[in-house]
Motif scaffolding. Structure first.
Motif, PDB file in Angstrom:
ATOM      1  N   SER A  52       0.345  -1.652  -8.964  1.00  0.00           N
ATOM      2  CA  SER A  52      -0.976  -1.169  -8.521  1.00  0.00           C
ATOM      3  C   SER A  52      -1.769  -0.520  -9.656  1.00  0.00           C
ATOM      4  O   SER A  52      -1.190  -0.030 -10.631  1.00  0.00           O
ATOM      5  N   LYS A  53      -3.080  -0.476  -9.454  1.00  0.00           N
ATOM      6  CA  LYS A  53      -3.976   0.143 -10.447  1.00  0.00           C
ATOM      7  C   LYS A  53      -3.636   1.614 -10.631  1.00  0.00           C
ATOM      8  O   LYS A  53      -3.643   2.120 -11.745  1.00  0.00           O
ATOM      9  N   THR A  54      -3.326   2.270  -9.542  1.00  0.00           N
ATOM     10  CA  THR A  54      -3.030   3.709  -9.604  1.00  0.00           C
ATOM     11  C   THR A  54      -1.830   3.962 -10.515  1.00  0.00           C
ATOM     12  O   THR A  54      -1.859   4.857 -11.363  1.00  0.00           O
ATOM     13  N   TYR A 110       7.113  -4.889  -9.207  1.00  0.00           N
ATOM     14  CA  TYR A 110       6.403  -4.339  -8.042  1.00  0.00           C
ATOM     15  C   TYR A 110       7.362  -3.384  -7.303  1.00  0.00           C
ATOM     16  O   TYR A 110       7.016  -2.248  -6.993  1.00  0.00           O
ATOM     17  N   GLU A 121       6.538   0.419  -6.824  1.00  0.00           N
ATOM     18  CA  GLU A 121       5.807   0.650  -5.567  1.00  0.00           C
ATOM     19  C   GLU A 121       6.725   0.813  -4.362  1.00  0.00           C
ATOM     20  O   GLU A 121       6.273   1.208  -3.295  1.00  0.00           O
TER      21      GLU A 121
END
Ligand code: F6R
Length: 260
Positions: free
Chosen positions: A246-248, A211, A215
């Protein structure tokens, strides 16, 4: 930094990538050897299983030199949990490679600082690292670069955090007191000079570190974030390890371009 998410093929994909790079390497007078940096640890076991298989099927390491990322300080070389022993057991005893092609830091050198300096120099003399393979710690460490490590550090002696010592106790009969507290390690700056970097991550325990890798902004609390500015870094992760990304970010990843 690219994410390669896979069901459970992290070791296979990474071994396949190494195979392709080694096979397509053209040895020249100026650059006789392909320089491969290699990790130890639980995640790497699967990788070596496939690499051994590929070598048994004909892949040649004749033009490869290897540099291990790190080694414990003060642990006898023949201790079953030394990284020398790990590499012999999981890879080098099973493939055709000479001692001269293998480089592992000497954690028992009389002067550890000199040992680190010479290692860094040796990498340079071979023309630098072509492909760096690493794992990732739960706290975001790569090699033994723990949180707080300088982004431009070279090969050095490092103190291990209690988190890493606790995680590695599983290799020492679960006894924290047996785990060495210092190690010799390539630095984050050394890793950043590699032409390509692959970081393997498996299991839910690594999801928080990933993560931060994708991110979070660059910060030394999460050493992995140094790679955000590396031009060719692939994080190969299974579903559990990639769960907090994240999905993005995931929409931007592609497997095909990685394998070829
Ligand atoms: C080992 C190394 C470490 C490991 C990391 C993950 O040479 O450099 O950074 O890659 O601690 O270890 P495992 O795979 O055991 O979870």
């Amino acid at each position: 930094m690219y994410l390669i998410e896979t069901e459970n093929n992290v070791g296979f994909l990474t071994a396949s990538y190494i195979k392709n790079r080694v096979k397509s390497f053209v040895s020249t007078k100026n650059k006789p050897y392909f320089v491969l940096a290699l990790p130890t640890g639980g995640t790497a076991i699967d990788l070596y299983k496939y690499l051994v298989k590929f070598c048994q099927e004909g892949l040649s390491f004749d033009k490869v030199v290897t540099f291990n990322l790190d080694e414990y300080a003060g642990l006898p070389e023949n201790h079953p949990e030394s990284y020398h022993s790990f590499m012999a057991k999981n890879l080098f005893d099973h493939i055709k490679i000479s001692k001269e092609q293998i480089n592992i830091l000497n954690g028992n050198a009389s002067n550890l600082e000199t040992e680190c300096k010479n290692y860094e120099e040796k990498i340079k003399n071979y023309g630098g690292i072509d492909l760096f393979i690493g794992g990732i710690g739960q706290n975001g460490h790569i090699a033994f670069n723990e949180p707080g490590s300088a982004f431009d550090s070279k090969t050095h002696v490092a103190d291990l955090t209690s988190n890493t010592i606790a995680a590695n106790a599983r290799f020492f009969d679960g006894d924290i007191s047996q785990v060495p507290t210092r190690a010799l390690t390539m630095g984050l700056g050394t890793i950043m000079t590699a032409k390509e970097v692959i970081i393997m991550a498996t299991g839910a325990k690594k999801s928080h570190a990933l993560y931060h890798a994708f991110e979070d902004k660059q910060n030394t609390n999460w050493p992995i974030t140094v790679l955000q500015k590396h031009p060719r870094t692939f994080i190969v992760a299974d579903k559990a390890a990639a769960a907090e990304i994240s999905k993005t970010t995931k929409q931007n990843c592609g497997l095909c371009s990685f394998i070829n």
